[in-house]
Design a protein around this motif. Structure first.
Motif, PDB file in Angstrom:
ATOM      1  N   THR A 460       0.839  -1.212   0.000  1.00  0.00           N
ATOM      2  CA  THR A 460       0.000   0.000   0.000  1.00  0.00           C
ATOM      3  C   THR A 460       0.871   1.259   0.000  1.00  0.00           C
ATOM      4  O   THR A 460       0.504   2.277  -0.592  1.00  0.00           O
ATOM      5  CB  THR A 460      -0.976   0.012   1.197  1.00  0.00           C
ATOM      6  N   GLY A 461       2.042   1.183   0.636  1.00  0.00           N
ATOM      7  CA  GLY A 461       2.966   2.328   0.625  1.00  0.00           C
ATOM      8  C   GLY A 461       3.397   2.653  -0.804  1.00  0.00           C
ATOM      9  O   GLY A 461       3.455   3.824  -1.208  1.00  0.00           O
ATOM     10  N   ARG A 462       3.677   1.629  -1.584  1.00  0.00           N
ATOM     11  CA  ARG A 462       4.082   1.826  -2.983  1.00  0.00           C
ATOM     12  C   ARG A 462       2.934   2.397  -3.818  1.00  0.00           C
ATOM     13  O   ARG A 462       3.122   3.298  -4.636  1.00  0.00           O
ATOM     14  CB  ARG A 462       4.516   0.492  -3.607  1.00  0.00           C
ATOM     15  N   LYS A 463       1.744   1.825  -3.593  1.00  0.00           N
ATOM     16  CA  LYS A 463       0.588   2.284  -4.389  1.00  0.00           C
ATOM     17  C   LYS A 463       0.246   3.736  -4.041  1.00  0.00           C
ATOM     18  O   LYS A 463      -0.092   4.533  -4.915  1.00  0.00           O
ATOM     19  CB  LYS A 463      -0.620   1.381  -4.121  1.00  0.00           C
ATOM     20  N   MET A 464       0.351   4.055  -2.744  1.00  0.00           N
ATOM     21  CA  MET A 464       0.079   5.435  -2.330  1.00  0.00           C
ATOM     22  C   MET A 464       1.100   6.379  -2.984  1.00  0.00           C
ATOM     23  O   MET A 464       0.735   7.457  -3.474  1.00  0.00           O
ATOM     24  CB  MET A 464       0.162   5.544  -0.807  1.00  0.00           C
ATOM     25  N   ALA A 465       2.362   5.971  -3.016  1.00  0.00           N
ATOM     26  CA  ALA A 465       3.409   6.812  -3.609  1.00  0.00           C
ATOM     27  C   ALA A 465       3.110   7.075  -5.086  1.00  0.00           C
ATOM     28  O   ALA A 465       3.253   8.208  -5.571  1.00  0.00           O
ATOM     29  CB  ALA A 465       4.774   6.144  -3.444  1.00  0.00           C
ATOM     30  N   ALA A 466       2.658   6.042  -5.785  1.00  0.00           N
ATOM     31  CA  ALA A 466       2.345   6.213  -7.219  1.00  0.00           C
ATOM     32  C   ALA A 466       1.183   7.208  -7.375  1.00  0.00           C
ATOM     33  O   ALA A 466       1.203   8.065  -8.276  1.00  0.00           O
ATOM     34  CB  ALA A 466       1.983   4.862  -7.840  1.00  0.00           C
ATOM     35  N   ALA A 467       0.190   7.102  -6.475  1.00  0.00           N
ATOM     36  CA  ALA A 467      -0.970   8.003  -6.558  1.00  0.00           C
ATOM     37  C   ALA A 467      -0.560   9.448  -6.240  1.00  0.00           C
ATOM     38  O   ALA A 467      -1.014  10.393  -6.890  1.00  0.00           O
ATOM     39  CB  ALA A 467      -2.058   7.534  -5.598  1.00  0.00           C
ATOM     40  N   ILE A 468       0.330   9.616  -5.247  1.00  0.00           N
ATOM     41  CA  ILE A 468       0.784  10.967  -4.882  1.00  0.00           C
ATOM     42  C   ILE A 468       1.592  11.567  -6.034  1.00  0.00           C
ATOM     43  O   ILE A 468       1.428  12.738  -6.394  1.00  0.00           O
ATOM     44  CB  ILE A 468       1.630  10.928  -3.587  1.00  0.00           C
ATOM     45  N   ASP A 469       2.432  10.744  -6.636  1.00  0.00           N
ATOM     46  CA  ASP A 469       3.245  11.211  -7.763  1.00  0.00           C
ATOM     47  C   ASP A 469       2.333  11.728  -8.875  1.00  0.00           C
ATOM     48  O   ASP A 469       2.529  12.838  -9.389  1.00  0.00           O
ATOM     49  CB  ASP A 469       4.131  10.049  -8.250  1.00  0.00           C
ATOM     50  N   ALA A 470       1.301  10.951  -9.202  1.00  0.00           N
ATOM     51  CA  ALA A 470       0.370  11.361 -10.265  1.00  0.00           C
ATOM     52  C   ALA A 470      -0.358  12.648  -9.860  1.00  0.00           C
ATOM     53  O   ALA A 470      -0.516  13.571 -10.673  1.00  0.00           O
ATOM     54  CB  ALA A 470      -0.633  10.238 -10.529  1.00  0.00           C
ATOM     55  N   TRP A 471      -0.762  12.720  -8.599  1.00  0.00           N
ATOM     56  CA  TRP A 471      -1.506  13.884  -8.091  1.00  0.00           C
ATOM     57  C   TRP A 471      -0.634  15.142  -8.138  1.00  0.00           C
ATOM     58  O   TRP A 471      -1.069  16.211  -8.581  1.00  0.00           O
ATOM     59  CB  TRP A 471      -1.965  13.571  -6.665  1.00  0.00           C
ATOM     60  N   LEU A 472       0.632  14.999  -7.716  1.00  0.00           N
ATOM     61  CA  LEU A 472       1.539  16.153  -7.721  1.00  0.00           C
ATOM     62  C   LEU A 472       1.818  16.612  -9.151  1.00  0.00           C
ATOM     63  O   LEU A 472       1.871  17.814  -9.429  1.00  0.00           O
ATOM     64  CB  LEU A 472       2.852  15.803  -7.018  1.00  0.00           C
ATOM     65  N   ARG A 473       1.993  15.666 -10.051  1.00  0.00           N
ATOM     66  CA  ARG A 473       2.298  16.021 -11.441  1.00  0.00           C
ATOM     67  C   ARG A 473       1.087  16.697 -12.096  1.00  0.00           C
ATOM     68  O   ARG A 473       1.229  17.609 -12.900  1.00  0.00           O
ATOM     69  CB  ARG A 473       2.739  14.785 -12.234  1.00  0.00           C
ATOM     70  N   ASP A 474      -0.101  16.248 -11.719  1.00  0.00           N
ATOM     71  CA  ASP A 474      -1.340  16.835 -12.216  1.00  0.00           C
ATOM     72  C   ASP A 474      -1.468  18.292 -11.812  1.00  0.00           C
ATOM     73  O   ASP A 474      -1.930  19.136 -12.577  1.00  0.00           O
ATOM     74  CB  ASP A 474      -2.504  16.048 -11.593  1.00  0.00           C
ATOM     75  N   LYS A 475      -1.033  18.534 -10.559  1.00  0.00           N
ATOM     76  CA  LYS A 475      -1.148  19.893 -10.021  1.00  0.00           C
ATOM     77  C   LYS A 475      -0.233  20.839 -10.775  1.00  0.00           C
ATOM     78  O   LYS A 475      -0.340  22.024 -10.718  1.00  0.00           O
ATOM     79  CB  LYS A 475      -0.765  19.900  -8.536  1.00  0.00           C
TER      80      LYS A 475
END
Ligand SMILES: Cc1cc2nc3c(=O)[nH]c(=O)nc-3n(C[C@H](O)[C@H](O)[C@H](O)COP(=O)(O)OP(=O)(O)OC[C@H]3O[C@@H](n4cnc5c(N)ncnc54)[C@H](O)[C@@H]3O)c2cc1C
Length: 475
Positions: A460-475
C-alpha cells in the motif's frame, strides 16, 4: 520455465534453523540458508504454471515469482534481483518474516508441497547485497515538490523510497529515534536483525530521503504545519493502539503490553537503552502470554532468551485444524494450526481460554485466574462465546504479557487535529488513490488496513506513492 520436470524430481526443502539449544542463548538471527546447489533445485520446482496464483492472487505485492525462479535456476541472479526489486522495495524483510501467502497459493501446492518462494527471495536479495549490486537509484530530475511522510514503518519507508526515486523531496518523520516501525521496535532480532534495516536505510539516505527521528507529529510539531509546509502529507503511522484486557488486577506490577517488552528488548540490543534501565525481564519467572498470534509468539521467544522459568500462551479462540479446512480452499490463505520457531522452543499453548482476573500480592502480579470457553453459532450465524461451567483454574504467574492485537491508529494528536475521516473500526478512510478526506493528505499501511502484515504495508505504501506522484504532477 525453470526445469519442466523439476517438480517431479525434487522435494521441497525448507531453510534450516539453529538448534533450539544454540539459538536461545542469544538474540541472533537463527536462519540457516540453503546451499547454492539446493537453492538451484528448489527454483527448478517452479512449474511456470499457466496462471501463477502466487503472483496474481497470493502476493499483495504481485511479486513476479515464476520469472525470478527461472532466473535463479539459470544462475542469472542479477536479473532475478531486478525482477524482485521491480515490485518489492524490501525483499530482505519479507524474505525473513513474511507468512508467505504466495506459497499457500502456489499451484504446485494443490497436490504437492509448494515451491519455497520466500527463501528463494531471501537468497536473491542477500546475494544482491553481498555482490554490491544494490546501489542508490538517484532520481535524474527533481520535481521541486516536497512530501512529508509521518511514520517510518515499512509503509512509510516504501512510500518515501518510491517518491524520492520519482524526483520529489521527501522528509520522513518518526517519533522513534530510528526508522523501521514495528519491524524495528516489535519484531525480535532473532527473526530480523536490525542491521538489515540500517543497511537499506543507507541506500535510502543516499537517494535523498531525509529522516527526522524523535519527532512526534501532533506533539513536537503540528500536522497542520506539515500540511502548510509540504505539497503532500502521508500518514503511515501504523495501528499503535493495543487491545487492552479489562479485568481486575490489570494495573498490577508485572502486567504489560507485549510491545513494552519487545520494544525494550530490541532497544537494549541496539544500545538505544542500557540493559540496566530495562524495566521488564522474564528471567526466572513464570510468564503468561495472552494472545496466540505473531506478537504473542514473539513474546514467547523473547521470554525464553531472557531466561523464563516457564512460559504459557493462552488464546481465546479454538485450536485451528492441522490441515486446510474446506472453508479456506486453495489458493486462499488457510486457517490452520501453525507452530512458530518460538513456540517450538517450548511453551504450553492452550486454546479457548479467557482471563477472569489477575491476582496480586504487595501490588505485584502473583497468579492469573482463567476459564475455558466454547464457541457456538447463534441463530443469525454469528459466533458466540460462553464459559464452560466449572472450568475455572488459577495458575502462578510473575509476568503477564498482553498480546491481543491492535485496535487502530492513534487518534489523539495528528489525526484529530487534521480532522481525518475514520471508519467504524477507527482506521483512516482513503479513496482508491489513498487520498483521505483532507486535500493533499494521504494514508497507507496499518493506519488504513488495521493491524496487518509487512507485505501489505509495503504494497500500500508503494501504491500510495504512485498516486501521490500522479496527483503532484497533475497539479
Ligand atoms: C510483535 C509483532 C510482530 C509482528 N510480526 C510480523 C511478521 O512476522 N510478519 C509480518 O508480515 N508482519 C508482522 N507484524 C505486523 C507488521 O509489523 C505491521 O503490519 C507493519 O509493521 C505495519 O507497517 P506500517 O508501516 O503500517 O506501521 P508501523 O510499522 O507500525 O510503523 C508506524 C510508525 O509510525 C510512527 N508514528 C506513529 N504515530 C506517529 C506520530 N504521531 N509522529 C511520528 N511518528 C509516528 C511509529 O513510531 C512507527 O514507527 C508484527 C507486528 C508486531 C507488533
Amino acid at each position: 520455465m525453470a526445469k519442466p520436470t523439476g517438480f517431479l524430481e525434487y522435494n521441497r526443502q525448507d531453510e534450516g534453523h539453529l538448534s533450539i539449544k544454540e539459538r536461545v542463548k542469544n538474540y541472533n538471527e537463527m536462519l540457516v540458508p540453503l546451499s547454492p546447489e539446493e537453492i538451484n533445485k528448489q527454483s527448478a520446482r517452479c512449474m511456470d504454471c499457466g496462471i501463477p496464483f502466487c503472483h496474481g492472487y497470493g502476493c499483495p505485492l504481485a511479486n513476479r515469482i515464476p520469472e525470478f525462479n527461472d532466473y535463479v535456476y539459470q544462475n542469472r541472479w542479477k536479473e532475478a534481483l531486478t525482477i524482485l526489486h521491480s515490485t518489492n522495495n524490501f525483499p530482505e524483510i519479507t524474505g525473513r518474516i513474511c507468512p508467505a501467502p504466495c506459497e499457500t497459493a502456489c499451484t504446485l501446492g494443490l497436490h504437492d508441497d509448494p515451491v519455497t518462494i520466500k527463501h528463494i527471495e531471501y537468497q536473491i536479495v542477500e546475494k544482491g547485497f553481498k555482490e554490491g549490486w544494490i546501489v542508490p537509484q538517484i532520481a535524474p530530475v527533481k520535481t521541486g515538490k516536497r512530501v512529508a511522510v509521518v511514520g517510518a514503518g515499512p509503509a512509510g519507508m516504501a512510500a518515501s523510497q518510491q517518491l524520492v526515486r520519482a524526483g520529489h523531496s521527501v522528509t520522513l518523520f518518526d517519533r522513534h529515534e530510528n526508522l523501521g516501525g514495528l519491524v524495528r521496535y516489535g519484531i525480535p532480532n532473532f527473526k530480523l536483525d536490525k542491521s538489515i534495516i540500517d543497511r537499506r536505510f543507507e541506500q535510502m539516505k543516499a537517494e535523498g530521503v531525509e529522516f527526522k527521528g524523535g519527532v512526534n507529529v501532533g506533539v513536537d510539531i503540528t500536522a497542520g504545519y506539515l500540511k502548510k509546509d509540504y505539497d503532500a502529507v502521508c500518514l503511515t503511522m501504523g495501528a499503535g493502539v493495543a487491545r487492552d484486557l479489562n479485568v481486575a488486577g490489570r494495573d498490577l506490577e508485572g502486567v504489560h503490553f507485549a510491545l513494552e517488552m519487545l520494544g525494550e528488548q530490541n532497544k537494549v540490543l541496539t544500545g538505544e537503552i542500557q540493559k540496566s534501565d530495562a524495566q521488564i525481564n522474564a528471567k526466572g519467572k513464570v510468564v503468561v502470554v495472552i494472545g496466540g498470534g505473531d506478537t504473542g509468539s514473539d513474546c514467547v521467544g523473547t521470554a525464553h532468551r531472557q531466561g523464563a522459568k516457564k512460559v504459557y500462551q493462552f488464546e481465546i479462540l479454538p485450536k485451528p485444524p492441522e490441515s486446510r479446512p474446506d472453508s479456506t480452499p486453495w489458493p486462499m490463505w488457510p486457517a490452520i494450526l501453525r507452530t512458530s520457531t518460538s513456540q517450538e522452543e517450548g511453551c504450553e499453548r492452550r486454546w479457548c481460554i479467557s482471563t477472569k482476573e489477575i491476582i496480586g500480592k504487595d501490588s505485584k502480579v502473583s497468579s492469573i485466574k482463567c476459564v475455558e470457553v466454547e464457541w457456538q453459532k447463534d441463530d443469525a450465524g454469528r459466533w458466540q462465546m460462553s464459559e464452560v461451567a466449572g472450568s475455572e483454574f488459577e495458575i502462578k504467574a510473575d509476568l503477564i504479557l498482553l498480546a491481543m492485537g491492535f485496535v487502530h491508529v492513534e487518534h489523539e494528536g495528528a489525526i484529530e487535529s487534521l480532522g481525518t475521516k475514520l471508519d467504524n473500526r477507527g482506521n483512516i478512510v482513503v479513496d482508491e488513490n489513498f487520498h483521505s478526506n483532507i486535500e493533499g493528505v494521504f494514508s497507507a499501511g496499518d493506519s488504513v488496513l488495521g493491524a496487518s502484515l509487512v507485505v501489505k504495508a509495503i504494497s500500500t505504501g508503494r501504491k500510495m506513492a504512485a498516486a501521490i506522484d500522479a496527483w503532484l504532477r497533475d497539479k
